[in-house]
Each structure stands twice: as structure tokens, then as C-alpha cells.
Design an enzyme around this catalytic site. Structure first.
Site, PDB file in Angstrom:
ATOM      1  N   CYS A  62       8.434  -7.248 -33.984  1.00 33.97           N
ATOM      2  CA  CYS A  62       8.992  -6.030 -34.546  1.00 33.97           C
ATOM      3  C   CYS A  62       9.927  -6.286 -35.723  1.00 33.97           C
ATOM      4  O   CYS A  62       9.952  -5.522 -36.688  1.00 33.97           O
ATOM      5  CB  CYS A  62       9.705  -5.230 -33.474  1.00 33.97           C
ATOM      6  SG  CYS A  62      10.962  -6.147 -32.604  1.00 33.97           S
ATOM      7  N   HIS A 112      14.348  -4.312 -29.666  1.00 33.33           N
ATOM      8  CA  HIS A 112      13.425  -3.788 -30.664  1.00 33.33           C
ATOM      9  C   HIS A 112      14.152  -3.636 -31.990  1.00 33.33           C
ATOM     10  O   HIS A 112      15.383  -3.606 -32.037  1.00 33.33           O
ATOM     11  CB  HIS A 112      12.895  -2.420 -30.177  1.00 33.33           C
ATOM     12  CG  HIS A 112      11.719  -1.923 -30.957  1.00 33.33           C
ATOM     13  ND1 HIS A 112      10.636  -2.720 -31.261  1.00 33.33           N
ATOM     14  CD2 HIS A 112      11.445  -0.693 -31.489  1.00 33.33           C
ATOM     15  CE1 HIS A 112       9.753  -2.005 -31.945  1.00 33.33           C
ATOM     16  NE2 HIS A 112      10.229  -0.772 -32.100  1.00 33.33           N
ATOM     17  N   ASP A 131       8.891   3.770 -37.232  1.00 32.36           N
ATOM     18  CA  ASP A 131       8.715   2.540 -36.450  1.00 32.36           C
ATOM     19  C   ASP A 131       7.382   1.895 -36.815  1.00 32.36           C
ATOM     20  O   ASP A 131       6.328   2.298 -36.324  1.00 32.36           O
ATOM     21  CB  ASP A 131       8.754   2.862 -34.959  1.00 32.36           C
ATOM     22  CG  ASP A 131       8.807   1.596 -34.128  1.00 32.36           C
ATOM     23  OD1 ASP A 131       8.667   0.497 -34.704  1.00 32.36           O
ATOM     24  OD2 ASP A 131       9.007   1.700 -32.899  1.00 32.36           O
TER      25      ASP A 131
END
Lengths: 665, 306
Positions: A411, A455, A471
Site C-alpha cells: 500500500c 495501511h 485509496d
């Protein structure tokens, strides 16, 4: 020459047995953070003490003791790099606890050792206070109590089990008192701040981000926090727990611009219904907290920073409980561009030519900022990008290499690259780190968020709409957001690969999972109802059961009530009305003190007449007065039914005069 | 009355030289209506003491020599058929006298021992269905030799408990022995001794003992002593309530003998060894109550008197 009575001398066998057992149990939970040689020291000392008991060895001489002490201190210094700090202090305490064993000769020594043991048991709570730790500490406490009970036994053979039974009975009897104290004893704030164990070993988000770091963190199954919602838990793709934002990029590492503590609170507009929840956060050694956007807390020690994160005034050094209210759909800084927005355009002067070129190209294609961001996300979705816990290491222009060559990343790669491209296209953007999702414990209806839920995502700013969350990971691996990390990386078998025994790896086995969730719920209850039963909860509890408003008065009433009960109990036990002879005793002890000053000490079993005769012989000048007092005492104490102290005080006064004369002469 | 008591002591001390303390304890024992056990080697003056006491107190005296073939009837008496009257006539045994010296009590069989001990306890004997009261006062001095124990039957704890005191006379001091050697034969002196107290005076004194004052503080001390024997680990068994009663009774008699009408801790300490030594046993000692001297010393030095 002090002659000790024989019973003072030896330590009974039962007591020594339990002392050794208790010492083992006290040290056992500390083993994890003790140097290895401490265990060797314990075995050696225990063996030595047993040999002394069997009369096969002698007690250490003063020289040996001094050498042992110096050696141990030096050992602690070498293995801990100093003697200051909680960690070193506890090691030193345990070492002293062990060394004391070999010089335990008399009951008094054993008492010192036992009390030291109780203290050492307590120090374990400085490191963690989980339910298992607490339950385990009952074992050493039982052992120490048995040793204490055994100390009162005779030296003749006594089976150790009867001692243990008595100790257990004592502990059971203490339970009601413990409950009462737990519920009603006032929780005072700490008078001084305790030095905390070093940061070593605390996993969690750090205050900067470089490629690969969150992937590293995701190998840990450790608990980050638990959250329980007052209302139904929001949808999984809404659960973005904000911890930090990064607005500075130096070509490799994302960091945050240092901001003053009193930085202006950013403006925002609440939209939709608020979500209320409480969080029990594990120790992180960092001040920032975790909350959904945009969060607000009533706690005075928690404030919202200019990037909408919550921060506490002090680092979270122990499990921390807080309540927060969030507006998930709120608009963040929708109006004028603030300093934060201006900072969100910073880029290094050079580097990443291909990414910058792509940004220029996109800028030409899309005049609308939002459309441009969508295009970046589309790129991630449509091109063959891979979401992986084992990203390749990248050198040089890392973003270029990731975007156009390897296309494999975790991520933080996606969030970092997207932020870079948006900034290159002159759109204010920043990286947000925190946790995403969490596992719902249906038994307790709360969410557990673990380190592998860590994250990173992107926020970009659009005039009128404010900061918009994007995202990129969701585009690459929707499973990560919808179903969690384990599903997202199931193809490469990399989930918790460093930790083969973690029960989290066996979640697909139904019974293990049930067991794990129930255990976690027990821990949660322990946290929530025992550890977090602090001043505030205590106050509201008292309010609930007594229906009174002011907390301070309540605690005062409870304290006063406790004192009254204890006082009544004390009076009932001591029975002062039964001590009719007390004034006589007092007079006699004054008499004793007077003669003691002259060097005539009464033997414990010496009667008043014998003592007076001896004293009269030793102090011929005051012989008459001494005999006079003795006669008066005898008369009042043994001869008459109704005792008067007047003759005694008269006799004492005469004696004092006579002794004083003797001194001046 | 008090002077008479000291006259008694003086008279006995004239015969039994250098045993002031033991004589005083023996008289205390009589005043407290208890029985006395003397443990000593032969020839230490046990018989002389008993004789002298009997003489001085004006008591009838009998001596029973215990042997292994002694039967209860030899102590208590038997019925003999009288040809003239054609009836059985009871011939009372030596126990029917006011002061009985039971010499070497551990030589007799337990059956004969218990005949005596029962009589001591009950103050009466039952023979062939008829209960006959023993004279009043009734005082037994038993002796035993603790050293040569071959062919003896050791008195069990329960029977030792019936004796108020256990004394041992011990060797006389050199000066006393010199006086003994140079002086007249004891056997000649004894018949010449005059009675100082008569029966009525003695029973009056015994009644007075019961009225000697015991304060709460003193009872506390006795309780502390008894409690110590029951709780401290070195004691195999604690003192019974009978023992604490005996201790208090003996202390009262001692106080009376000292010329006081109240008891002080020193009185208790004075009688303590004689009263409790034969009732105590060290935990490590499996024998019959010997070697309890250390326990008594412990009680005397460690239990707070005040």
C-alpha cells in the site's frame, strides 16, 4: 552479647521449600527480559541454599558476599548498558532477590526475602497487565504466602501441603476485601511519572514512511487497538483509522512537517450522522491516536491537530481508553487553501522524470483535478499492477521504477506514487497512514485491529470539496479493503509467514477461530472492566449504585464509611474496655524505662519483685524508692481489687527525684 | 498461725539439712492438698523428709515398700474371717493413715500402682463392695528411683499427672553433709521431734490457701504460661486444665507460706518447676517426661511475667 532464643534461629523446612518454589515462580515471568546469566545465578544460589540446609555447605563469608554483589552489579551494568532505567532496575531487583537467598539465616532474613518477593511480583505489571499475567501472579503470591505461613511453623517435619492449604485459605478469605478495595478505593493520579520500559519491542506505525516499511509491519499479528461502537459497526470500506499524515517527501522517505502544538485548528463541516465509539489502545509509545474522520474527543488531554488526527499530550505508555465521535462524511477544509494545503504541493527539485512526465501528460488531458485523480486510479486498476507483501527493493528513482517497471508493491508504494503524481500535476495531496478495517468479534460486538491492518492511502484537496480520500490499493486489490489482508495476499502465502504459530493463521479452522475470538473477548473484558476501571469509571459506578451526583463527595462517603467500619472492627478486636490494668502497665513501663536508663534491664520473664530486688542491688542509692514502687505496684496489681494509679505515680516521682539526685552528685 | 508455719519449716530443716527449698515445696504441697512424688537415688533423705513432715504436722504415718509382688490388697487392706464372731472383719491396709510413704512406687505392677493412685484421686477406697473414706487430711509421698529402671513399671503420664509436685532432693551441700556426719543420727532425732501443728490447725491453713487472693494480672500470667506450652513447637503436649489449676493452687500455698495473702508472679515461678516438670515432654523426647528441665527453664525465662 545478644542472646537470641532458639526459636528465632532456624528456618523451618516447609518455609524453605516454599521459599524456593515461590522464588522460581516470581522469576519465571520475568525471564523474557532478563539476561540469561540471571537464571544460572538463581540455580546456583538455590543449590547453595539447599546444601546449606543439608549442612553440606556453609553460608557465604562477608568477602564472598561482597564479591557476589559487585559481580552481579557489574553483570547488570554490562548486559543492560547502565544501572538507570526501569529495565536495568528490575534486573537489579531480581538479582538482589536471588542473592539474598544464600544469606537467609534467621526468620527475619526470610521475612525480608518474602517481602522483596512480593515487590518483585508487582514489578511484572510495569511490563504488561494482561489477564494471563495477572492470573499467573497468583501463583508466586500463593508460594510467598505459604513461605510466610511456613515460617511460623515449628522446625519439626510439617508437610508442605498443609502450609499451602492454609495460604490458599488466606487468599480466598482476602477475595471479598480485594473486591471492596477494587471497587471503592479512590484512584489517585500518579505522584510521579514512572520511567517506562524502552521503546524496544513495541511494534506500530512510525512517524515516517519509506517503501517496504508498512509491509514489514504487516508481518506482525500484534494487537493495535480494539474499538466498540455504540451503534452498528460502519461498513468495512468506511473504516479508515487515521493516525498520521505525511506532507514532506525527500525523494525516498515521507515525513511530516513539524507543527507547533498550538497550530490552528482546521475548519470542517459536519455531514451526516455522527458515529460514536470507544477505543482501547495498546501501548504504542507514541502520542498519536487512531480515529475515523473527522473525530472529536471530550478528553482534555486529546486534541485535534491541523491534519485532523487526534493526538494525546503524552505518549501512550500503557493501555489507553478513550471515547470519540466521528463524522465519516464530513468535509475537511473545504474553503480557503490553508498552510496545510500549500505544504501539500512540496516536491523534491529533481528525480523521477518519468513520473513527472506522466503527470504533465495527464494535466494536459484533464483540466479537472478530480478527473485527473480518477485517471491515476484507473491506471492502477487497468494496468497489470500487483499487490504483494514481498515487493522488490527499488534503488534510485524508486517511484519511476515502481510505476513503469516492476509494478509490484504494497500500500505504501501505491499511496506514495499517487501522491507524487498528483503533486507533480499541481494538485495538493498527502499520504495518510493508519489502519484499515479490522476483525469484527461477533461475540463481543467489537472490532479488533491488528498491526497487519496497517495501511496507507491518499488525500487530495479540491476547492469546495476539501480533502478527498483516494485509496489506490483498493484499485489494485479490492479484497484488501473488502475482506482484509489475508484474503488479498492469499495467492502468495505470505500472510504472517514469520509467525507460524500465530492462531491468526488458522482462522479457517472453525474451532480454533472460535476459541481465539472467545479468548480475545475475555481479554477485552479484562481491559475494559478491570484495567480501565479508573477514577472516572469508578465515579460513574458509584453514581449508578448510590444515585448521588457529586463524585468527590461519593468517594469521601465511601472512604469515611470504610474508616468507620475498620475502626469499629479494631475496637471490637482490641476491646479497650477489657484492659482495666492498662494504667498500671503504663506506670510499670515508665518504671522500667527509668531503671533501663541506669543500666538495669528487665529480663522478659522477670517478675516485678525480682526485678526490683536486682535493681535495688545495682542502684543502692535509690534502693528504697525502687522497693517502694515495687511494693506499690504489687499492692495495686495483685493485692487489691480496685486498682489506683496514684500510689504508683507518687512512687515514680520519688524514684525520679532520687535518681536525678544520684546523677547530679 | 504464720509463725507456726515457719516453726514447721524450721523443725523439718533441722532434721533434713541443707534442703530448705525442697522442704518448703513439700510443705506447700501439703497445704495445697496435693500429693508429692520424690524422684531420687536411695539414701538421699526421702524417708527422713516424710517422717519429719508427719511428725511436725502431727499426722499418722505409714510406709509401704512397693515390690513387684505387692498386691492391691496389701495396700488397701483385706477382710479376714474371724472365727470367734463367725464374720469377715475388715483389716484396713497401710493406706488408711494420714501420711503414706509409697516407697519405690515404680517397682510394683501397674495394678498395685493404680490401687494407690485411685485412692489418691478419690480420697476413698472401695473394697468388697463397701466404700470406706480415707482419713482427712490424706497425703501421699511417693518415691521412685529414676536411675536403676530394671524390672520397673514406669508410671504413665496420666498417673504422673495425679501428683501435684515432683521433687528431687539431690546431694546435700558440703557444709550440710559435714553437719550431718558430725551430728546425731537422724533415727534418734525423729522420735524426739515435737508436733508443731495439729490436725485442726493444718486443715485451717489448707482452707486459708483457698482464700489467697489471685488478681486478674496474675491469672493472665498463668494463662500465658499454659498457652505457651500449648502453642510453642518444642512442647510435645500442652498443660491440661488440671495442671493449670494445680499451678495456681500451689502458687497460693507458696504465697501463704511466704506470709502473703495474695499471689505474685514470683510465687508462680517458685513452684513452676516442681508442678509442671513431670507433666511436660519435649517433642524430641520419646521417653517418660525426663529432660523437661529445658522446657521449664524456657518458660521461666521467655514467658513475660507482666
Amino acid at each position: 552479647m545478644s542472646k537470641k532464643p532458639a526459636m528465632e534461629q532456624a528456618i523451618p523446612r516447609a518455609s524453605l521449600t516454599w521459599l524456593l518454589v515461590a522464588q522460581f515462580l516470581v522469576i519465571l515471568p520475568h525471564l523474557g527480559h532478563l539476561p540469561l546469566w540471571i537464571s544460572a545465578l538463581w540455580i546456583a544460589c538455590a543449590y547453595w541454599r539447599i546444601q546449606v540446609y543439608r549442612m553440606r555447605a556453609r553460608f557465604p563469608s562477608a568477602l564472598v558476599k561482597a564479591a557476589l554483589m559487585v559481580g552481579t552489579i557489574a553483570g547488570v551494568y554490562l548486559s543492560r548498558g547502565g544501572l538507570v532505567g526501569l529495565d536495568a532496575a528490575v534486573v537489579l531487583l531480581v538479582a538482589a532477590f536471588i542473592l539474598k537467598l544464600v544469606e537467609v539465616r534467621t526468620r527475619r532474613d526470610a521475612l525480608v526475602l518474602i517481602y522483596l518477593g512480593f515487590f518483585t511480583v508487582l514489578t511484572r505489571y510495569l511490563f504488561d497487565s494482561e489477564i494471563l499475567t495477572a492470573a499467573f501472579s497468583l501463583l508466586p503470591v500463593a508460594g510467598l504466602l505459604s513461605a510466610l505461613v511456613g515460617l511460623q511453623h515449628s522446625g519439626v517435619v510439617v508437610r508442605p501441603w498443609s502450609t499451602l492449604k492454609l495460604a490458599m485459605t488466606l487468599m480466598l478469605q482476602a477475595v471479598p476485601l480485594m473486591l471492596v478495595l477494587f471497587l471503592f478505593f479512590p484512584r489517585l493520579g500518579p505522584l510521579w511519572s514512572l520511567p517506562q520500559p524502552s521503546e524496544r519491542g513495541v511494534t506500530g506505525l512510525s512517524d515516517s514512511m519509506a517503501p517496504g516499511e508498512i509491509a514489514e509491519l504487516s508481518r506482525s499479528g500484534g494487537l493495535a487497538f480494539r474499538a466498540s461502537f455504540d451503534d452498528p459497526v460502519p461498513a468495512r470500506n468506511q473504516l479508515y483509522w487515521r493516525a498520521l499524515t505525511f506532507d514532506r517527501f525527500d525523494g525516498r522517505r515521507w515525513t511530516q512537517t513539524p507543527q507547533g502544538f498550538a497550530a490552528a485548528s482546521p475548519d470542517w463541516q459536519a455531514v451526516g450522522d455522527p458515529v460514536r465509539y470507544s477505543v482501547i489502545m495498546e501501548r504504542s509509545a507514541k502520542p498519536w491516536l487512531f480515529a475515523l474522520d473527522v473525530a472529536q474527543s471530550d478528553d482534555d488531554a486529546i486534541r485535534r491537530k491541523s491534519d485532523f488526527r487526534l493526538e494525546r499530550t503524552r505518549p501512550v505508555e500503557r493501555t489507553f481508553f478513550y471515547r470519540a465521535t466521528s463524522w465519516i462524511d464530513a468535509r475537511l477544509e473545504p474553503e480557503s487553501p490553508s498552510a496545510a494545503v500549500r505544504r501539500a504541493l512540496q516536491l523534491p527539485a529533481t528525480g523521477e522524470p518519468r513520473a513527472r512526465g506522466w503527470a504533465q501528460e495527464l494535466r494536459r488531458q484533464y483540466s479537472d483535478d478530480r478527473a485527473l485523480a480518477e485517471a491515476v486510479l484507473r491506471q492502477f486498476r487497468e494496468q497489470p499492477y500487483v499487490y504483494t507483501l514481498r515487493p522488490p527493493t527499488l534503488e534510485g528513482d524508486a517511484i519511476d521504477a515502481f510505476l513503469f517497471d516492476t509494478r509490484r508493491g504494497f500500500c505504501e508504494h501505491y499511496a506514495g506514487a499517487m501522491t507524487f503524481v498528483l503533486r507533480a500535476a499541481n494538485i495538493p495531496a498527502r499520504v495518510v497512514t493508519g489502519y484499515q478495517g479490522g476483525e469484527l468479534n461477533t461475540a463481543g460486538n467489537y472490532l479488533q485491529v491488528r498491526q497487519f491492518d496497517a495501511h496507507a492511502w491518499v488525500e487530495y484537496w479540491i476547492e469546495g470539496a476539501g480533502w478527498v480520500r483516494a485509496d489506490p490499493t483498493f484499485q489494485v486489490a479490492p479484497d484488501r479493503i473488502e475482506r482484509g489482508l489475508e484474503e488479498a495476499v492469499s495467492g502468495e502465502q505470505s500472510f504472517l509467514e514469520g509467525d507460524p504459530f500465530s492462531p491468526l493463521r488458522y482462522r479457517h479452522l472453525g474451532w480454533i477461530n472460535t476459541l481465539r475470538l472467545q479468548w480475545d473477548e475475555l481479554n477485552y473484558g479484562w481491559q475494559r472492566w478491570v484495567l480501565d476501571y479508573q477514577a472516572e469509571q469508578q465515579g460513574s459506578f458509584l453514581q449508578r449504585i448510590m444515585g448521588h451526583s457529586d463524585k468527590t463527595t461519593l468517594i469521601g462517603i465511601v472512604l469515611l464509611g470504610g474508616l468507620v467500619v475498620l475502626g469499629a472492627l479494631a475496637i471490637w478486636i482490641i476491646k479497650p474496655w477489657r484492659r482495666r490494668l492498662a494504667p498500671l502497665d503504663r506506670a510499670f513501663s515508665q518504671f522500667e524505662r527509668l531503671l533501663q536508663k541506669e543500666g538495669v534491664q528487665r529480663l522478659p520473664a522477670e517478675g516485678p519483685r525480682t526485678y526490683a530486688a536486682r535493681a535495688a542491688q545495682a542502684l543502692p542509692a535509690a534502693a528504697n524508692e525502687i522497693r517502694g514502687f515495687s511494693r506499690a505496684y504489687e499492692q495495686q496489681c495483685y493485692e487489691t481489687d480496685d486498682a489506683h494509679t496514684q500510689p504508683l505515680s507518687d512512687a515514680l516521682r520519688a524514684l525520679r527525684r532520687s535518681l536525678g539526685k544520684g546523677a547530679t552528685r | 498461725m504464720r509463725t507456726k508455719l515457719s516453726d514447721c519449716l524450721q523443725a523439718v530443716n533441722d532434721v533434713l539439712l541443707g534442703k530448705d527449698q525442697q522442704v518448703r515445696l513439700a510443705l506447700t504441697c501439703v497445704l495445697a492438698k496435693g500429693h508429692l512424688l520424690i524422684e531420687d537415688l536411695p539414701g538421699m533423705g526421702k524417708t527422713t523428709l516424710s517422717h519429719a513432715l508427719a511428725k511436725v504436722l502431727g499426722l499418722g504415718f505409714q510406709r509401704i515398700q512397693f515390690t513387684s509382688d505387692l498386691l492391691p490388697g496389701d495396700i488397701l487392706g483385706t477382710s479376714v474371717f474371724d472365727k470367734n464372731s463367725g464374720q469377715f472383719v475388715f483389716h484396713p491396709g497401710p493406706i488408711f493413715s494420714e501420711l503414706v510413704l509409697a516407697d519405690e512406687i515404680n517397682r510394683a505392677t501397674p495394678k498395685s500402682q493404680s490401687a494407690l493412685l485411685e485412692a489418691m484421686e478419690e480420697g476413698q477406697v472401695t473394697i468388697e463392695g463397701a466404700t470406706r473414706p480415707l482419713p482427712d487430711p490424706f497425703f501421699v509421698i511417693a518415691t521412685q528411683n529414676p536411675i536403676s529402671s530394671g524390672g520397673t513399671f514406669i508410671l504413665p503420664d496420666s498417673q504422673l499427672d495425679r501428683f501435684l509436685m515432683r521433687l528431687s532432693l539431690g546431694y546435700p551441700a558440703k557444709a550440710a553433709e559435714r553437719a550431718l556426719l558430725l551430728g546425731e543420727s537422724r533415727r534418734d532425732i525423729l522420735p524426739r521431734m515435737s508436733t508443731v501443728l495439729d490436725r485442726e490447725a493444718l486443715s485451717l491453713l489448707q482452707d486459708q490457701v483457698a482464700h489467697v487472693r489471685v488478681s486478674d494480672a496474675l491469672v493472665d500470667y498463668v494463662l500465658r504460661l499454659v498457652e505457651a506450652t500449648r502453642t510453642q513447637p518444642q512442647f510435645a503436649l500442652g498443660l491440661s486444665p488440671r495442671a493449670s489449676l494445680a499451678l495456681l493452687g500451689a502458687s497460693r500455698a507458696w504465697a501463704l507460706l511466704e506470709g502473703r495473702d495474695y499471689v505474685i508472679p514470683e510465687d508462680v515461678q517458685a513452684v513452676l518447676p516442681a508442678v509442671v516438670a513431670h507433666r511436660l515432654r519435649e517433642r524430641t523426647d520419646q521417653g517418660a517426661g525426663n529432660g523437661s528441665g529445658a522446657l521449664v527453664r524456657w518458660l521461666l525465662t521467655e514467658v513475660p511475667a507482666i
